[in-house]
Design a protein around this motif. Structure first.
Motif, PDB file in Angstrom:
ATOM      1  N   THR A 258       5.296  -1.476   2.385  1.00  0.00           N
ATOM      2  CA  THR A 258       3.850  -0.828   2.099  1.00  0.00           C
ATOM      3  C   THR A 258       2.875  -1.690   1.181  1.00  0.00           C
ATOM      4  O   THR A 258       1.742  -1.998   1.647  1.00  0.00           O
ATOM      5  CB  THR A 258       3.823   0.607   1.315  1.00  0.00           C
ATOM      6  OG1 THR A 258       4.620   1.377   2.152  1.00  0.00           O
ATOM      7  CG2 THR A 258       2.514   1.157   0.999  1.00  0.00           C
ATOM      8  N   GLN A 264      -3.835  -5.091   5.233  1.00  0.00           N
ATOM      9  CA  GLN A 264      -4.117  -4.756   6.561  1.00  0.00           C
ATOM     10  C   GLN A 264      -4.637  -3.100   6.501  1.00  0.00           C
ATOM     11  O   GLN A 264      -5.266  -2.850   7.237  1.00  0.00           O
ATOM     12  CB  GLN A 264      -2.804  -4.831   7.407  1.00  0.00           C
ATOM     13  CG  GLN A 264      -2.477  -6.227   7.860  1.00  0.00           C
ATOM     14  CD  GLN A 264      -1.500  -6.363   9.000  1.00  0.00           C
ATOM     15  OE1 GLN A 264      -1.466  -5.597   9.719  1.00  0.00           O
ATOM     16  NE2 GLN A 264      -0.651  -7.615   8.783  1.00  0.00           N
ATOM     17  N   TRP A 265      -3.872  -2.252   5.516  1.00  0.00           N
ATOM     18  CA  TRP A 265      -4.298  -0.853   5.625  1.00  0.00           C
ATOM     19  C   TRP A 265      -5.843  -0.852   5.110  1.00  0.00           C
ATOM     20  O   TRP A 265      -6.604  -0.009   5.499  1.00  0.00           O
ATOM     21  CB  TRP A 265      -3.163  -0.085   4.547  1.00  0.00           C
ATOM     22  CG  TRP A 265      -2.100   0.158   5.397  1.00  0.00           C
ATOM     23  CD1 TRP A 265      -0.819  -0.269   4.703  1.00  0.00           C
ATOM     24  CD2 TRP A 265      -1.909   1.041   6.368  1.00  0.00           C
ATOM     25  NE1 TRP A 265       0.065   0.356   5.443  1.00  0.00           N
ATOM     26  CE2 TRP A 265      -0.428   1.045   6.549  1.00  0.00           C
ATOM     27  CE3 TRP A 265      -2.587   1.883   7.042  1.00  0.00           C
ATOM     28  CZ2 TRP A 265       0.183   1.937   7.500  1.00  0.00           C
ATOM     29  CZ3 TRP A 265      -1.890   2.698   8.264  1.00  0.00           C
ATOM     30  CH2 TRP A 265      -0.655   2.510   8.210  1.00  0.00           C
ATOM     31  N   ASP A 319       5.125   4.098   6.824  1.00  0.00           N
ATOM     32  CA  ASP A 319       3.755   4.053   7.495  1.00  0.00           C
ATOM     33  C   ASP A 319       3.167   5.547   7.516  1.00  0.00           C
ATOM     34  O   ASP A 319       1.765   5.486   7.351  1.00  0.00           O
ATOM     35  CB  ASP A 319       3.813   3.416   8.944  1.00  0.00           C
ATOM     36  CG  ASP A 319       4.278   1.821   8.848  1.00  0.00           C
ATOM     37  OD1 ASP A 319       4.375   1.338   7.950  1.00  0.00           O
ATOM     38  OD2 ASP A 319       4.828   1.512   9.966  1.00  0.00           O
ATOM     39  N   THR A 323      -0.551   6.196   5.924  1.00  0.00           N
ATOM     40  CA  THR A 323      -1.670   6.626   6.602  1.00  0.00           C
ATOM     41  C   THR A 323      -2.211   7.735   5.790  1.00  0.00           C
ATOM     42  O   THR A 323      -3.382   7.875   5.781  1.00  0.00           O
ATOM     43  CB  THR A 323      -1.143   7.038   7.869  1.00  0.00           C
ATOM     44  OG1 THR A 323      -0.459   5.860   8.635  1.00  0.00           O
ATOM     45  CG2 THR A 323      -2.322   7.640   8.864  1.00  0.00           C
ATOM     46  N   VAL A 442       3.710   1.180  12.617  1.00  0.00           N
ATOM     47  CA  VAL A 442       2.567   0.070  12.702  1.00  0.00           C
ATOM     48  C   VAL A 442       3.205  -1.231  12.828  1.00  0.00           C
ATOM     49  O   VAL A 442       4.609  -1.239  12.214  1.00  0.00           O
ATOM     50  CB  VAL A 442       1.452  -0.154  11.639  1.00  0.00           C
ATOM     51  CG1 VAL A 442       0.569   1.314  11.639  1.00  0.00           C
ATOM     52  CG2 VAL A 442       2.169  -0.321  10.360  1.00  0.00           C
ATOM     53  N   CYS A 627      -2.810  -0.795  12.292  1.00  0.00           N
ATOM     54  CA  CYS A 627      -2.954   0.258  11.361  1.00  0.00           C
ATOM     55  C   CYS A 627      -4.122   1.216  11.397  1.00  0.00           C
ATOM     56  O   CYS A 627      -4.073   2.330  11.297  1.00  0.00           O
ATOM     57  CB  CYS A 627      -3.293  -0.595  10.001  1.00  0.00           C
ATOM     58  SG  CYS A 627      -1.790  -1.506   9.122  1.00  0.00           S
TER      59      CYS A 627
END
Length: 792
Positions: A258, A264-265, A319, A323, A442, A627
């Motif tokens: 994470t 990227q998130w 992920d 999310t 992802v 993502c």
């Protein structure tokens, strides 16, 4: 009383030397007395509540104030005994320290309090005797009190005969015989009287009508729903890392992943926020319970994290957590049964009673292990709240295995199915069957600069083998195709080992050992080929390799692997046939990125190697595994999927009203009529529906793919009518409604049409050469197979 005579020194010395046995004796008396009290008074002493003293006795179930006072005194006496035992223990430890120091003489003045202690011990013993007398008095008073209550309320505490509550009398009978089988009943005030049974069954459970003489204010006043709050995208994941906890290798792995993907998130959240604009998003309160990491389920994954064990599940869970958090929802994470019980409000006992409070979560994400744990500890509340559960199910659960009665009668029952959930509540790693929801995970997305560096740094003759555990390399016949590959490419492996090279790995393979994820990514960025041995099935690594510019080469299975011929799939709630190691890569990506060949055919295998060496491919990652793609998909599920809504009308029968379809101009399928009203609340929107009659032996999943569409099980109720067959010009000489996961369908011999009787059995999966299945299909967004064009 103990007196100090001229031999007092000797007496005190002997008392101190034998203090430990005597202390245990007195403690035993106290414990025996407590057990006697609890046994004698039965359910009147209910389960201890959190925060109570170990000897605090609940007195609200006894009628008179005198009983309450006596019980309170008993509680105080028992607590005093414990405190005095602690004092004795400290003195005993002190005397032992003096003995250890070599002082062999005990002076009377040093232990002058000894005689007083003996008097106190004797007083405690007398208190125990007094308690026994008080118990007898309380029992007599309690019996007299209950007799008066029974006389005064005999009519009021009889099980009422109310057609709205047909199970009431039977439940009272059950409570009368079994109310002591679980301490949770006493926790809710059940004490063995008829009145307590009816109060419990009407106010805690819901099998009996409310009692007219009870205060109904508390039971009728439902908690007001909290005002809706808009979810706001988050980009800082530091609080999420705190919520995930620590202590397990699996959690450490998930937190590292994470943290590595944080940037990227954040970028994906910005993109999706722009796409959604100012659309309102409800913030949900979500509990995530990872059942397979609990000690009660064995937690077999954590010890294997550092030894090359399967990490696909932990990749997906990491992920999922990211999310839900990035989307802005309230999140609670549990990885132990104790935490789960605390968050749900589980009463003390064996799990037969409902929760002590309304469920504070809008959604619960868990796995099969967690699902079983919740069923065991939520009592009737499990049935009430199971519509809020989402089950992360790696390989999927088809409707025929999910419906308990049907699975039992037709041989589909396994260790993992028969939960009677809406099949869409099961969420898979890959889009196996549209009967379930596709959750996914992802892969790291490269920017243009990184892609350019990969294009210039690829070694055309370098291959990496998919398999970190030595057991994967035991495949029979691997030497043959690896020998062919070795003629053209340098082969690299990442097989875990502690001290010696695994003997299963051939000498010509350069083994790097188990690599951290960043180093493994760098290895993939140099390699031309990523080759699989046929196992593990459908993991995340092939997508990572393709995203880093590798070609993925895998074996074709003939015959296909399934629960009928392969041990791995045996017992799983699916009849799916797997034609390669990674069906998603084969069917949704394909050449030039994915090659599927027969490894037993040396000529075909060698030809594929030569062709791959000449092929130039760019890094590729399907949008649904980015993502942003995962955020988009889960956002749509959370905002639109509602399995708690009241069910609509029953599925159509032979005389159902006409469906809102028309025959397409080419007369091959049905379409939603332009002048037909849109079905309210339907998601996906019903106007995206297209319906075909499949050829015999063809599943709806495949029939829809044949037309470039996706089977949509939520549309089955619209097709489940005789009118749909008539508009498709199907000659139905007879129409029957039955429970069968292949219906609605048409049987050519006999020209019979069959409709579905059980909504939970509507299924895109399954086929039979006897039936032409009537299949609902829909369009889908490019790169996002889970969502239709208008689903966002």
């Amino acid at each position: 009383m103990i007196t100090v005579n001229p031999d007092g020194k000797i007496m005190v010395r002997r008392c101190l030397v034998t203090l430990r046995p005597f202390r245990l004796f007195v403690l035993g008396i106290g414990f025996f007395s407590l057990c006697f009290l609890m046994t004698s008074l039965g359910g009147q002493f209910s389960a201890r509540r959190p925060g109570d003293s170990p000897f605090t006795i609940r007195t609200e179930v006894l009628g008179g104030p005198e009983s309450r006072g006596v019980l309170r005194k008993m509680s105080d006496l028992l607590e005093l005994m414990v405190k005095r035992m602690d004092t004795l223990a400290r003195l005993e430890n002190s005397s032992e320290l003096h003995r250890a120091a070599g002082n062999g003489h005990f002076a009377v003045d040093r232990f002058a309090p000894g005689a007083g202690l003996m008097e106190r011990i004797q007083a405690i013993a007398q208190n125990v005797s007094d308690i026994a007398v008080k118990v007898d008095q309380i029992l007599r008073h309690s019996l007299l009190l209950h007799s008066k209550v029974s006389e005064g309320r005999r009519d009021q505490c009889e099980a009422p005969s109310d057609p709205k509550f047909p199970d009431c009398s039977g439940k009272v009978e059950w409570m009368r015989a079994r109310w002591t089988s679980d301490p949770c009943y006493a926790f809710f005030g059940v004490d063995g009287t008829e009145c307590s049974f009816l109060i419990y069954l009407s106010e805690v459970e819901w099998f009996c009508p409310p009692l007219p003489w009870r205060n109904q204010t508390a039971t009728q006043t439902a908690p007001k729903p909290l005002p809706k709050v808009q979810a706001v995208f988050r980009s800082n994941l530091s609080h999420l890392l705190e919520l995930m906890g620590s202590g397990k290798e699996s959690l450490i792995f998930m937190k590292k992943r994470t943290k590595r993907l944080t940037a990227q998130w954040a970028l994906a959240a910005q993109r999706l926020a722009r796409k959604l604009g100012s659309a309102w998003r409800d913030q949900k309160q979500i509990l995530v319970h990872i059942g397979f990491l609990t000690e009660e389920s064995g937690d077999v994954f954590s010890p294997r994290v550092l030894k090359g064990g399967p990490l696909g599940e932990m990749v997906q869970w990491a992920d999922i957590l990211a999310t839900l958090y990035v989307l802005g929802h309230g999140l609670r994470i549990t990885v132990s049964l104790k935490e789960l019980q605390s968050n749900l409000g589980v009463p003390p006992g064996r799990g037969n009673c409902p929760l002590t409070m309304p469920l504070p979560f809008d959604l619960i994400y868990t796995d099969y292990h967690g699902l079983q744990q919740m069923k065991q500890h939520m009592g009737l509340s499990f049935k009430k709240y199971r519509c809020r559960i989402r089950v992360i199910d790696t390989f999927g659960t088809e409707p025929a295995y999910n419906h308990e009665e049907y699975a039992t009668l037709h041989g589909y029952r396994t260790n993992w199915g028969y939960w009677n959930l809406n099949p869409k509540q099961f969420m898979t790693m890959f889009p196996h069957t549209p009967d379930n929801s596709f959750m996914g995970f992802v892969s790291e997305e490269l920017n243009e600069t990184e892609k350019q560096l990969i294009r210039g740094g690829k070694a055309s003759n370098m291959a990496v083998v998919y398999g970190k555990e030595a057991s994967i390399w035991k495949l029979q016949g691997k030497e043959k195709f690896l020998g062919i590959l070795n003629k053209y490419m340098e082969i690299h492996g990442t097989v875990y080992y502690e001290s010696q090279r695994p003997p299963e790995v051939p000498a010509f393979v350069k083994n790097h050992g188990l690599l951290p994820q960043p180093e493994f990514q760098q290895l993939l960025r140099k390699a031309k080929l990523f080759i699989g041995f046929g196992f593990p099935y459908e993991g995340p690594a092939p997508l990572e390799a393709i995203a880093n510019g590798c070609v993925f080469l895998q074996s074709r299975f003939s015959p296909p692997h399934s629960s009928l011929n392969h041990e791995f799939f045996r017992g799983k709630p699916t009849s799916r046939e797997v034609f390669s190691q990674h069906p998603y890569a084969e069917n949704f990506i394909g050449k030039p990125h994915v090659w599927t060949v027969d490894y037993n055919n040396s000529e075909e295998f060698e030809a594929a190697i030569k062709a791959i060496m000449r092929t130039q491919v760019d890094p590729y990652l399907p949008y649904e595994y980015t993502c942003e793609g995962m955020l988009e998909r889960i956002h749509a599920y959370i905002q639109h999927q509602d399995f708690c809504a009241a069910p609509g009308p029953a599925p159509g029968g032979a005389r159902a009203p006409q469906s809102p379809f028309v025959l397409a101009p080419n007369a091959t399928h049905l379409e939603w009529a332009q002048n037909a009203s849109v079905a309210p609340g339907a998601w996906p929107p019903a106007h995206s529906l297209r319906a075909w009659l499949a050829t015999a032996g063809r599943a709806c999943t495949d029939a829809c793919l044949d037309h470039g569409l996706i089977c949509e099980p939520s549309f089955f109720p619209f097709l489940n009518s005789q009118d749909a067959f008539q508009k498709l010009r199907v000659p139905c000489d007879s129409t029957e409604s039955e429970m069968n996961h292949l219906y609605p369908a048409f049987a050519q011999p006999g020209r019979e049409c069959f409709l579905q009787k059980e909504p939970l059995l509507f299924s895109c999966a399954g086929s039979s050469t006897k039936y032409h299945r009537l299949c609902p299909c829909r369009d889908f967004r490019k790169g996002q197979v889970a969502l239709c064009q208008d689903c966002l």
